[in-house]
Write a protein that holds these residues in place. Structure first.
Motif, PDB file in Angstrom:
ATOM      1  N   VAL A 106      38.193  41.316  47.493  1.00  0.00           N
ATOM      2  CA  VAL A 106      37.549  42.276  48.269  1.00  0.00           C
ATOM      3  C   VAL A 106      36.106  42.401  47.803  1.00  0.00           C
ATOM      4  O   VAL A 106      35.463  43.722  47.903  1.00  0.00           O
ATOM      5  CB  VAL A 106      38.342  43.493  47.803  1.00  0.00           C
ATOM      6  CG1 VAL A 106      39.730  43.607  48.305  1.00  0.00           C
ATOM      7  CG2 VAL A 106      38.552  43.664  46.315  1.00  0.00           C
ATOM      8  N   GLY A 107      35.461  41.431  47.433  1.00  0.00           N
ATOM      9  CA  GLY A 107      34.103  41.575  47.323  1.00  0.00           C
ATOM     10  C   GLY A 107      33.530  41.489  45.849  1.00  0.00           C
ATOM     11  O   GLY A 107      32.231  41.136  45.761  1.00  0.00           O
ATOM     12  N   SER A 108      34.025  41.691  44.853  1.00  0.00           N
ATOM     13  CA  SER A 108      33.902  41.589  43.568  1.00  0.00           C
ATOM     14  C   SER A 108      32.599  42.756  43.177  1.00  0.00           C
ATOM     15  O   SER A 108      31.919  42.268  42.186  1.00  0.00           O
ATOM     16  CB  SER A 108      33.132  40.176  43.357  1.00  0.00           C
ATOM     17  OG  SER A 108      34.063  39.151  43.549  1.00  0.00           O
ATOM     18  N   GLY A 109      32.950  43.757  43.735  1.00  0.00           N
ATOM     19  CA  GLY A 109      32.152  44.967  43.538  1.00  0.00           C
ATOM     20  C   GLY A 109      32.054  45.298  42.045  1.00  0.00           C
ATOM     21  O   GLY A 109      30.952  45.618  41.564  1.00  0.00           O
ATOM     22  N   SER A 110      33.228  45.190  41.289  1.00  0.00           N
ATOM     23  CA  SER A 110      33.170  45.844  39.891  1.00  0.00           C
ATOM     24  C   SER A 110      33.080  44.658  38.988  1.00  0.00           C
ATOM     25  O   SER A 110      32.979  45.113  37.907  1.00  0.00           O
ATOM     26  CB  SER A 110      34.583  46.510  39.879  1.00  0.00           C
ATOM     27  OG  SER A 110      35.650  45.751  39.593  1.00  0.00           O
ATOM     28  N   PRO A 159      48.176  42.349  44.321  1.00  0.00           N
ATOM     29  CA  PRO A 159      47.333  42.583  45.757  1.00  0.00           C
ATOM     30  C   PRO A 159      46.191  43.379  45.015  1.00  0.00           C
ATOM     31  O   PRO A 159      46.111  44.260  44.516  1.00  0.00           O
ATOM     32  CB  PRO A 159      48.155  43.480  46.594  1.00  0.00           C
ATOM     33  CG  PRO A 159      49.293  43.993  45.553  1.00  0.00           C
ATOM     34  CD  PRO A 159      49.567  43.226  44.387  1.00  0.00           C
ATOM     35  N   SER A 160      45.263  43.019  45.768  1.00  0.00           N
ATOM     36  CA  SER A 160      43.680  43.675  45.335  1.00  0.00           C
ATOM     37  C   SER A 160      43.770  45.226  45.799  1.00  0.00           C
ATOM     38  O   SER A 160      44.695  45.399  46.593  1.00  0.00           O
ATOM     39  CB  SER A 160      42.620  43.196  46.318  1.00  0.00           C
ATOM     40  OG  SER A 160      42.476  41.768  46.318  1.00  0.00           O
ATOM     41  N   ARG A 161      43.344  45.760  45.002  1.00  0.00           N
ATOM     42  CA  ARG A 161      42.960  47.485  44.968  1.00  0.00           C
ATOM     43  C   ARG A 161      44.299  48.008  44.446  1.00  0.00           C
ATOM     44  O   ARG A 161      44.345  49.385  44.503  1.00  0.00           O
ATOM     45  CB  ARG A 161      42.733  48.035  46.418  1.00  0.00           C
ATOM     46  CG  ARG A 161      41.415  47.347  47.113  1.00  0.00           C
ATOM     47  CD  ARG A 161      40.997  48.182  48.315  1.00  0.00           C
ATOM     48  NE  ARG A 161      39.812  47.783  48.680  1.00  0.00           N
ATOM     49  CZ  ARG A 161      39.323  46.866  49.520  1.00  0.00           C
ATOM     50  NH1 ARG A 161      40.306  46.158  49.972  1.00  0.00           N
ATOM     51  NH2 ARG A 161      38.246  46.691  49.979  1.00  0.00           N
ATOM     52  N   ASP A 162      45.428  47.388  44.290  1.00  0.00           N
ATOM     53  CA  ASP A 162      46.792  48.087  43.762  1.00  0.00           C
ATOM     54  C   ASP A 162      46.396  47.935  42.150  1.00  0.00           C
ATOM     55  O   ASP A 162      46.938  46.990  41.568  1.00  0.00           O
ATOM     56  CB  ASP A 162      47.868  47.292  44.089  1.00  0.00           C
ATOM     57  CG  ASP A 162      49.329  47.924  43.843  1.00  0.00           C
ATOM     58  OD1 ASP A 162      49.315  48.515  42.510  1.00  0.00           O
ATOM     59  OD2 ASP A 162      50.360  47.819  44.304  1.00  0.00           O
ATOM     60  N   LEU A 163      45.827  49.096  41.702  1.00  0.00           N
ATOM     61  CA  LEU A 163      45.598  49.450  40.269  1.00  0.00           C
ATOM     62  C   LEU A 163      46.678  48.996  39.225  1.00  0.00           C
ATOM     63  O   LEU A 163      46.829  48.256  38.223  1.00  0.00           O
ATOM     64  CB  LEU A 163      44.815  50.301  40.125  1.00  0.00           C
ATOM     65  CG  LEU A 163      43.547  50.718  40.716  1.00  0.00           C
ATOM     66  CD1 LEU A 163      42.913  51.984  40.174  1.00  0.00           C
ATOM     67  CD2 LEU A 163      42.710  49.588  40.351  1.00  0.00           C
ATOM     68  N   ASP A 164      47.911  49.585  39.636  1.00  0.00           N
ATOM     69  CA  ASP A 164      48.892  49.243  38.646  1.00  0.00           C
ATOM     70  C   ASP A 164      49.573  47.827  38.746  1.00  0.00           C
ATOM     71  O   ASP A 164      49.920  47.272  37.672  1.00  0.00           O
ATOM     72  CB  ASP A 164      50.184  50.214  39.221  1.00  0.00           C
ATOM     73  CG  ASP A 164      49.862  51.711  38.935  1.00  0.00           C
ATOM     74  OD1 ASP A 164      49.244  51.948  38.009  1.00  0.00           O
ATOM     75  OD2 ASP A 164      50.563  52.562  39.551  1.00  0.00           O
ATOM     76  N   ALA A 165      49.706  47.374  39.960  1.00  0.00           N
ATOM     77  CA  ALA A 165      49.942  45.686  39.813  1.00  0.00           C
ATOM     78  C   ALA A 165      48.780  45.019  39.330  1.00  0.00           C
ATOM     79  O   ALA A 165      49.343  44.156  38.452  1.00  0.00           O
ATOM     80  CB  ALA A 165      50.216  45.585  41.454  1.00  0.00           C
ATOM     81  N   LEU A 166      47.632  45.256  39.427  1.00  0.00           N
ATOM     82  CA  LEU A 166      46.541  44.619  38.789  1.00  0.00           C
ATOM     83  C   LEU A 166      46.644  44.737  37.267  1.00  0.00           C
ATOM     84  O   LEU A 166      46.496  43.699  36.727  1.00  0.00           O
ATOM     85  CB  LEU A 166      45.102  44.946  39.279  1.00  0.00           C
ATOM     86  CG  LEU A 166      45.106  44.295  40.853  1.00  0.00           C
ATOM     87  CD1 LEU A 166      43.935  44.917  41.427  1.00  0.00           C
ATOM     88  CD2 LEU A 166      45.039  43.083  40.666  1.00  0.00           C
TER      89      LEU A 166
END
Length: 375
Positions: free
Chosen positions: A139-143, A27-34
């Motif tokens: 989530v918008g590809s900001g980074s 899931p987006s924004r879940d840094l550990d999962a990503l």
């Protein structure tokens, strides 16, 4: 369709890799999962293509970048984040039944990633090819935007492996899209004792919703849609705060400017109310002209391919806005993006992978011509 790749494209191998990606929930924004998901993506890429897949750290999670070496010629673009929270897999595990693969993210867009990797694995020569798989598209590809734009400029042609349009068509144009938030500040008061002493933020928000909705121009392809609202803290209090969230889709740069200007110039209707407006059309429109040459090459491989412009955005919007030829919708054939019934058509996986193989070969051959429009 005839391609010269030496390796066979096997559906069973693709399904094995698809299972690995789906079961690494992301899931987006879940840094550990990503981080875990990026590791799985990198392992699949390396096992099929050789070389090293580099994890590029970003605020939203790691992006995965692989290069076949040599002068950059083609960027294959995708993302490994999904919209589904951790735990979705337990309710909706990866399955292959009745000619369909199901599970969170199979269509948007893990199936497309797998097909692209296996399509590239069929190439006799992978020099000049790059893959970039980002962690924050949903989530918008900001980074990741700066990295996407850098590699697109370097490569000069972009193939986006988002899910296909209805019926397996390619996506030759996309609307620009963005989200706005309008916050209203009023003044609280007792709703029964002295309502006139307050400034009703909810009433002001209602005025703003009507003003905002009136910005739509369907004849120009522009939709401005209030989608969420919140206000108030108690049923006997004049609300002091309210928030309205708005989805915006535009087909042209001119409409992007008009809508952004209109939001910047919103004014309150009630005396004493204040507005704070945030947001923009973050993804610029992808005009169909950006895909014309690449779509011509795709039609040379599969003559009955259909191209269509769609309302949703992707990272292809960014690359097309740079003037880099971009063709989208090369991923899975299926449907149900972001929904419980999401699915991928298994029988289409091999032909779509071979389309990626053939397109890369065609792009490299086209760019070798001195009069090519892709140079």
């Amino acid at each position: 369709m005839t391609v010269r790749g030496s390796a066979a494209v096997r559906v069973d191998a693709m399904l094995d890799d698809l299972r690995k990606l789906v079961e690494a929930e992301s899931p987006s924004r879940d840094l550990d999962a990503l981080r875990a998901s990026a590791g799985v993506v990198a392992a699949v890429v390396e096992s099929r293509l050789g070389g090293r897949a580099v994890l590029v750290e970003g605020e939203a999670g790691p992006h995965v970048h692989w290069s076949g070496g040599g002068e950059p010629r083609v960027l294959v673009l995708g993302h490994h984040d999904t919209v589904f929270p951790i735990g979705t897999l337990a309710r909706r595990p990866f399955r292959v039944e009745g000619g369909r693969a199901t599970g969170p993210g199979v269509f948007d867009m893990l199936g497309g990633l797998v097909q692209a990797v296996h399509g590239l694995a069929a190439l006799e020569d992978r020099t000049g090819v790059e893959i970039l798989v980002t962690a924050d598209e949903e989530v918008g590809s900001g980074s990741s935007r700066a990295l996407i734009e850098e590699r697109a400029r370097a490569c000069g042609a972009v193939l986006v492996c988002e899910g296909a349009a209805d019926g397996g068509g390619l996506k030759t144009g996309r609307k620009g899209c963005g989200t706005f938030e309008v916050s209203v500040r009023g003044r609280a008061a007792h709703a029964g004792l002295e309502p006139a002493a307050g400034v009703n933020a909810l009433v002001e928000a209602a005025h703003q919703v009507l003003d905002i909705a009136a910005l739509s121009r369907p004849e120009a392809g522009t939709t401005v849609t209030p989608t969420m609202a919140s206000a108030g803290t108690a049923d006997n209090a004049v609300p002091a705060e309210a928030t309205v969230t708005v989805d915006v889709r535009v087909e042209t740069a001119g409409e992007k400017q008009r809508v952004e200007s209109a939001f910047a110039n919103l004014r309150p209707h009630l005396e004493g109310a204040e507005l704070v407006v945030r947001g923009a059309v973050g993804r610029p429109p992808m005009p169909e002209s950006a895909s014309a040459e690449l779509f011509r090459l795709a039609r040379g491989l599969v003559p009955d391919l259909v191209g269509t412009a769609v309302g949703g955005g992707s990272d292809g919007n960014f690359t097309a806005a740079l003037g880099v030829p971009t063709l989208d919708g090369l991923g899975a054939v299926g449907g149900g993006a972001h929904a419980e019934h999401e699915y991928l058509v298994v029988d289409a996986m091999v032909p779509r992978a071979r389309l990626v193989t053939g397109l890369v070969e065609a792009i490299r051959a086209e760019r070798a011509r001195p009069d090519s429009e892709l140079r």
